[in-house]
Write an enzyme that holds these catalytic residues in place. Structure first.
Site, PDB file in Angstrom:
ATOM      1  N   GLU A   1       0.847  -1.190   0.000  1.00  0.00           N
ATOM      2  CA  GLU A   1       0.000   0.000   0.000  1.00  0.00           C
ATOM      3  C   GLU A   1       0.881   1.239   0.000  1.00  0.00           C
ATOM      4  OE1 GLU A   1      -3.066   0.058   2.952  1.00  0.00           O
ATOM      5  OE2 GLU A   1      -3.966  -1.804   2.258  1.00  0.00           O
TER       6      GLU A   1
ATOM      7  N   HIS B   1      -9.066  10.537   3.086  1.00  0.00           N
ATOM      8  CA  HIS B   1      -8.671   9.430   2.206  1.00  0.00           C
ATOM      9  C   HIS B   1      -8.791   9.903   0.767  1.00  0.00           C
ATOM     10  CE1 HIS B   1      -8.303   5.502   0.374  1.00  0.00           C
ATOM     11  NE2 HIS B   1      -7.995   5.002   1.564  1.00  0.00           N
TER      12      HIS B   1
ATOM     13  N   ARG C   1      -0.847   9.529   1.797  1.00  0.00           N
ATOM     14  CA  ARG C   1      -2.251   9.861   1.541  1.00  0.00           C
ATOM     15  C   ARG C   1      -2.499  11.362   1.417  1.00  0.00           C
ATOM     16  NH1 ARG C   1      -5.637   5.716   5.483  1.00  0.00           N
ATOM     17  NH2 ARG C   1      -5.511   3.903   4.105  1.00  0.00           N
TER      18      ARG C   1
ATOM     19  N   HIS D   1     -11.546  10.685   6.674  1.00  0.00           N
ATOM     20  CA  HIS D   1     -11.331   9.254   6.903  1.00  0.00           C
ATOM     21  C   HIS D   1     -10.816   8.923   8.294  1.00  0.00           C
ATOM     22  CE1 HIS D   1     -10.601   5.113   5.811  1.00  0.00           C
ATOM     23  NE2 HIS D   1      -9.315   5.209   6.096  1.00  0.00           N
TER      24      HIS D   1
ATOM     25  N   ARG E   1      -1.210   9.541   8.936  1.00  0.00           N
ATOM     26  CA  ARG E   1      -1.107   8.112   9.250  1.00  0.00           C
ATOM     27  C   ARG E   1      -0.665   7.297   8.045  1.00  0.00           C
ATOM     28  NH1 ARG E   1      -4.485   3.873   8.524  1.00  0.00           N
ATOM     29  NH2 ARG E   1      -6.362   5.106   8.122  1.00  0.00           N
TER      30      ARG E   1
END
Length: 521
Positions: free
Chosen positions: A115, A235, A281, A338, A373
């Site tokens: 990811e 997100h 992100r 998110h 994060r």
């Protein structure tokens, strides 16, 4: 009124991980606002990041976490997360959590995927894109089928937490509102907040309806310090069809090769970051926002030669309702609220600034995520810090007094606001926050948000019912976000100020307590 040893607010991964350990020595009451399956944990699609490959893998996971957090990660907390993560995931496996594996002919080992902002494939997933739900189910099964001392855990659904009870400077319990509107006063040796995030403070969010910031608001009203509330992660890829919910298009899609293209069909991430679609992100979300000013942005998997229905069954089922299919169609996406990196300020053991009160998971802020994060670290956070908080509570919690406490009830102004008026009030708050305190911010917009919140406070919904309680909590969270965002005159991670686009030389954490904002390294 009733007495328990430990009260746990929230039944997601952090709350259940803690309750299993607390039950070894006392009676535990776990309360949740809806049915037990409804939590942010259950909505986590992508997976759980964990370094199962030894010390070198753990060290790399630490560095990836530090890098994603944009100069604000608490290294001690991150080191605890990545080093204790493998042991906690092994426990999940022992308790029957069915992470996806390669076929027996290929060794039958756990599947590990990639990811964004990870340096190697370390994401475990379950049922393709239903990792959180599988973990939640396995934890509940462990509780119910003899995995803990019989009768030691009571699970109470459809129960809204109203306020913490503080006596002599110590948190000694909480007031609760049950599903029938009855008020309960619960006294406890210690209280753990594991109530999740606050995505419902924004009109566009991937979070479920239960995510109204209750734990943060209760703790702040009780006098606890909160930290880093300006850092809300948006997100990058939520489903963006007109009239559709902001359903999460998992980061794992890009990990499996999905590209981002703009309205002209051009791949654009090379203009924003060398890691392209696998950039952190915050970078991807801002890139999509900017590209989206000229038209829709899409996820493109038409070139990916895999069985995407098998890999992403939940996402595929959702898309069928809009006559779309991974691998065949362009999927419209845009950012949505998110994950909150901030929350109730704690140390790595879950201690808050108030004796008797502990917090773990998204409601808490250890600094482990810094300003942004790292993908799939959230489930690991709940698992690791939920267990640590429980161990600390077992060591520090005093015995409950013989007499029951007399608890004041903060019902708010007299009268009861209608359901329709309450929903309108909440909708106005969420739209205000999305417009003025969302992904791209500036002083003028944040001041407009503050004025709007002041007006909403003057018209606060009245009455002691769930949505009125949630409205009160959303307002507290919104005010904390706006005040912290106004105070941070720099751009860092998920907090981007158009009027202050550069980093400060030294990263500092914001801390809010009793109306006072400070910044500290």
């Amino acid at each position: 009124m009733e007495r328990v040893d430990f009260l746990v607010v929230g039944a997601g991964i952090a709350g259940l991980s803690a309750a299993i350990r607390l039950a070894e020595v006392g009676r535990v009451l776990v309360v949740t606002k809806e049915e037990l399956a409804e939590s942010n944990t259950a909505y986590a699609q992508g997976g759980i990041a964990v370094a199962m490959g030894g010390d070198e893998d753990v060290a790399l996971h630490l560095e990836d976490t530090m890098a994603a957090g944009d100069g604000l990660v608490n290294r001690e907390a991150a080191a605890v997360l990545v080093s204790q993560g493998p042991r906690r995931v092994e426990e999940l496996l022992e308790w029957g959590t069915a992470f996806d594996r390669y076929p027996a002919g290929e060794g039958g080992e756990l599947m590990r995927t990639m990811e964004g902002a990870h340096s190697r494939s370390r994401i475990l997933h379950a049922n393709g894109d239903a990792t959180g739900r599988e973990i939640a189910v396995s934890l509940l099964r462990h509780v119910r089928e003899g995995g803990v001392r019989a009768g030691s855990i009571e699970l109470m659904e459809w129960t809204t937490s109203v306020d913490l009870i503080v006596e002599g400077g110590r948190v000694v319990g909480a007031t609760l509102l049950d599903g029938e509107g009855g008020l309960r006063v619960v006294q406890a040796r210690a209280v753990l907040l594991a109530s999740g995030g606050a995505g419902q403070v924004y009109s566009d969010t991937t979070n479920p309806a239960v995510a109204t910031g209750d734990g943060i608001a209760m703790a702040y009203r009780a006098g606890a310090a909160v930290s880093d509330m300006e850092f809300y992660q948006f997100h990058p890829t939520a489903f963006a069809a007109a009239g559709a919910p902001r359903f999460l298009m998992s980061e794992a899609l890009r990990g499996e090769g999905a590209l981002l293209v703009n309205a002209a069909g051009e791949r654009f991430m090379e203009r924003y970051h060398p890691l392209l679609e696998l950039a952190p992100r915050d970078v991807v979300a801002r890139a999509i926002t900017r590209e989206g000013m000229d038209g829709p942005v899409y996820l493109d998997m038409r070139h990916v030669k895999k069985d995407l229905k098998a890999r992403f069954p939940g996402i595929s089922r959702f898309l069928v309702g809009y006559r779309l299919e991974l691998g065949r169609d362009l999927i419209p996406v845009r950012p949505a609220a998110h994950y909150l990196m901030g929350g109730v300020k704690t140390d790595v053991q879950g201690r808050t600034s108030l004796p008797g009160l502990y917090a773990a998971g998204e409601v808490a802020c250890t600094g482990v995520h810094g300003a942004n994060r790292l993908a799939s670290n959230s489930l690991l956070e709940g698992l690791v810090f939920g267990a640590l908080a429980a161990e600390t509570m077992l060591t520090e919690a005093p015995l409950v007094k013989d007499e029951l406490i007399a608890a004041p009830v903060a019902a708010g102004p007299a009268g009861v606001t209608s359901e329709a008026a309450t929903e309108k009030w909440i909708r106005e708050l969420r739209e205000l926050m999305w417009k003025y305190a969302g992904l791209l911010r500036d002083a003028d917009g944040l001041r407009q948000a503050k004025r709007g919140l002041d007006a909403l406070r003057a018209a606060m919904p009245k009455g002691l019912f769930r949505r009125a309680v949630e409205a009160r909590n959303l307002l507290v969270v919104a005010e904390l976000i706006v005040a912290s965002a106004l105070g941070r005159e720099e751009s860092r991670g998920a907090h981007y100020r158009n009027d202050f686009p550069l980093h400060d030389a030294v990263g500092k954490h914001s801390v809010m307590q009793r109306g006072r904002l400070e910044f500290a390294a």
